[in-house]
Design an enzyme around this catalytic site. Structure first.
Site, mmCIF file in Angstrom:
data_model
loop_
_atom_site.group_PDB
_atom_site.id
_atom_site.type_symbol
_atom_site.label_atom_id
_atom_site.label_comp_id
_atom_site.label_asym_id
_atom_site.label_seq_id
_atom_site.Cartn_x
_atom_site.Cartn_y
_atom_site.Cartn_z
ATOM 1 N N GLY A 169 0.805 -1.219 0.000
ATOM 2 C CA GLY A 169 0.000 0.000 0.000
ATOM 3 C C GLY A 169 0.836 1.265 0.000
ATOM 4 N N GLY B 164 9.231 -4.343 -5.477
ATOM 5 C CA GLY B 164 8.844 -4.478 -6.874
ATOM 6 C C GLY B 164 8.291 -3.200 -7.459
ATOM 7 N N THR C 48 6.665 -0.692 -5.071
ATOM 8 C CA THR C 48 7.677 -0.080 -4.209
ATOM 9 C C THR C 48 8.436 1.001 -4.960
ATOM 10 O OG1 THR C 48 7.944 -2.181 -3.045
ATOM 11 C CG2 THR C 48 9.704 -0.560 -2.787
ATOM 12 N N ASP D 274 8.228 -12.672 -9.996
ATOM 13 C CA ASP D 274 7.741 -12.814 -11.366
ATOM 14 C C ASP D 274 8.774 -12.434 -12.421
ATOM 15 O OD1 ASP D 274 5.427 -13.502 -10.139
ATOM 16 O OD2 ASP D 274 4.266 -11.763 -10.763
ATOM 17 N N ARG E 67 1.679 -12.912 -12.409
ATOM 18 C CA ARG E 67 0.461 -12.139 -12.687
ATOM 19 C C ARG E 67 0.399 -11.724 -14.158
ATOM 20 N NH1 ARG E 67 -2.451 -9.917 -8.618
ATOM 21 N NH2 ARG E 67 -3.068 -8.247 -10.042
ATOM 22 N N GLU F 162 -0.535 -17.766 -12.555
ATOM 23 C CA GLU F 162 -1.731 -17.196 -11.919
ATOM 24 C C GLU F 162 -2.448 -16.164 -12.785
ATOM 25 O OE1 GLU F 162 -0.965 -14.625 -8.511
ATOM 26 O OE2 GLU F 162 1.132 -14.463 -9.123
#
Length: 433
Positions: free
Chosen positions: A144, A168, A171, A199, A244, A298
């Site tokens: 967040g 990542g 961030t 990933d 993702r 995913e």
């Protein structure tokens, strides 16, 4: 493509690092190394060759080590190797540059916001010496966004001159907001990103730490799925792996295993039903060989869930669970086809991301950590340390977050090799649609 790195000024302090050789300030790594023809090279070179600044220690540094307080923050999901990076930063700052105050801000960017009341942790060679043996991060993490004004207030309060942000895409976006606030105040606080993503999808970064460990650990689940599928009539093993937007973990795990028959990734579309679609091809495999192993990333097959605008705390679109979905669709399909199957579903996601780094990743983390310190001490900021064409480089944060790196099936030797290894068709699209 703007690759110039910001610097607070001309470094004038002789480096105390004591290395036998240093990286020249003007040393560059060429962006493109392979050309289809001589004409292609001429066209590229005449248009202006793109370079990345090479990482490494400089003879002259910007910050006086005795005046430096350094900070470290770890954000986002867990990943093998975070503790190795923390250790590497602390060791390099302490033993090579003589920095005596290093603060670890706990729980991600929350640790930089006063209202959360997370006290920073003093980091020393003694208390980080063996943390690489543990998974996760000794600083803990959170997701967040936080207010950049609050975060820079905290950095100023503790006199932080350089902040290492390990994380990542989200961030790095947060780090960019910190940079903007620092620039508004005309302060000199170096912000250096160390890209962390299982990933492997950070733009213009050849590979990210933890990736090698992730697909190596994923192989254990893939091999278990293979054993299960071979151990029963018409056995089918389905393994859902992280990814993702990018199928790098799925593809590398499939290649390393050599027992995978289908690999479904976000970059390659597929249909479920109809001639030439996935389920019909899977049926042919089961009737012919009586077993099959399937890896699904995913982020694959999200078209089956319709449009979704809901986002998680990191700002990412929430994904439909393709693993459970695929398991149910396979079961229903074979039931309608009157073919008895034995299906086993495995989701090792949290096991994969929580383990310590393997030796290859551990060494890689050390390189990233040291180069991040070299960059900060020489007064560079608003950048990410990474690797390109096997050379450690400096990359502007803006370029790193511009878009995600994805596997490109139409010109990827990785995907071409995967197709040969699994024997699956390059496309599984229904000819009836």
């Amino acid at each position: 493509m703007e690759t110039k790195i910001k610097n607070f000024g001309t470094p004038k302090i002789e480096s105390p690092a004591g290395y036998d050789y240093y990286t020249a300030e003007d040393s560059r790594a060429i962006f493109k190394t392979v050309f289809d023809s001589e004409e292609d090279w001429k066209k590229y070179s005449e248009g202006g060759v793109a370079f990345f600044e090479q990482a490494g220690p400089r003879k002259k540094i910007f910050f006086p080590p005795s005046e430096v307080t350094a900070g470290i923050v770890t954000c986002g999901g867990l990943c093998p190797g975070i503790n190795d990076v923390i250790r590497g930063i602390v060791m390099e700052l302490t033993y090579r540059y003589g920095v005596r105050r290093i603060l670890g801000f706990p729980y991600g960017f929350q640790g930089l916001v006063k209202k959360y009341a997370h006290r920073p942790i003093e980091l020393t060679p003694e208390n980080v010496a063996h943390i690489g043996a543990d998974g996760g991060t000794i600083l803990a993490s959170s997701r967040g966004n936080q207010d950049a004004i609050d975060m820079v207030d905290t950095l100023s309060l503790y006199g932080v001159k350089m902040l290492f942000c390990i994380g990542g895409d989200g961030t790095l976006r947060g780090a960019k907001e910190i940079v903007k606030e620092i620039e508004k105040r005309r302060e000199e606080i170096s912000i250096i990103g160390v890209p962390k993503t299982i990933d492997n999808d950070i733009n213009y970064v050849q590979k990210s730490f933890g990736f090698s460990t992730a697909f190596s650990k994923a192989m254990e689940s893939v091999e278990c799925a293979h054993v299960e599928s071979k151990g029963a009539p018409n056995g089918i093993g389905v393994v859902k792996l992280m990814g993702r937007h990018s199928g790098f973990i799925a593809v590398n795990a499939a290649l390393a295993s050599r027992n995978v028959n289908f690999c479904l990734i976000p970059e390659v579309d597929f249909d479920l039903y109809g001639k030439g679609a996935f389920l019909e091809i899977l049926k042919e495999r089961i009737l012919r060989r009586q077993h099959a192993v399937i890896i699904v990333a995913e982020g694959a097959g999200q078209k089956f869930f319709g449009k979704n605008e809901e986002r998680d705390t990191s700002g990412n679109l929430k994904l439909g669970d393709i693993g459970v979905f695929l398991k149910e669709k396979i079961s229903d399909y074979f039931k309608k086809e009157n073919i008895a199957i034995n299906l086993k579903y495995i989701d090792p996601s949290y096991i994969i991301r929580s383990v310590p780094a393997n030796p290859e990743d551990s060494v890689f983390c050390e390189f990233l950590a040291q180069n991040a310190v070299h960059a900060a001490m020489s007064g560079k900021t608003d950048m990410v340390v990474g690797m390109w064409n096997n050379v450690f480089t400096h990359l502007p944060i803006d370029l790193a977050i511009k878009e995600r790196k994805v596997l490109q099936p139409d010109r990827s030797t990785l995907w071409r090799t995967l197709l040969t290894s699994t024997g699956q068709p390059s496309r599984m699209i229904s000819s009836e649609s």
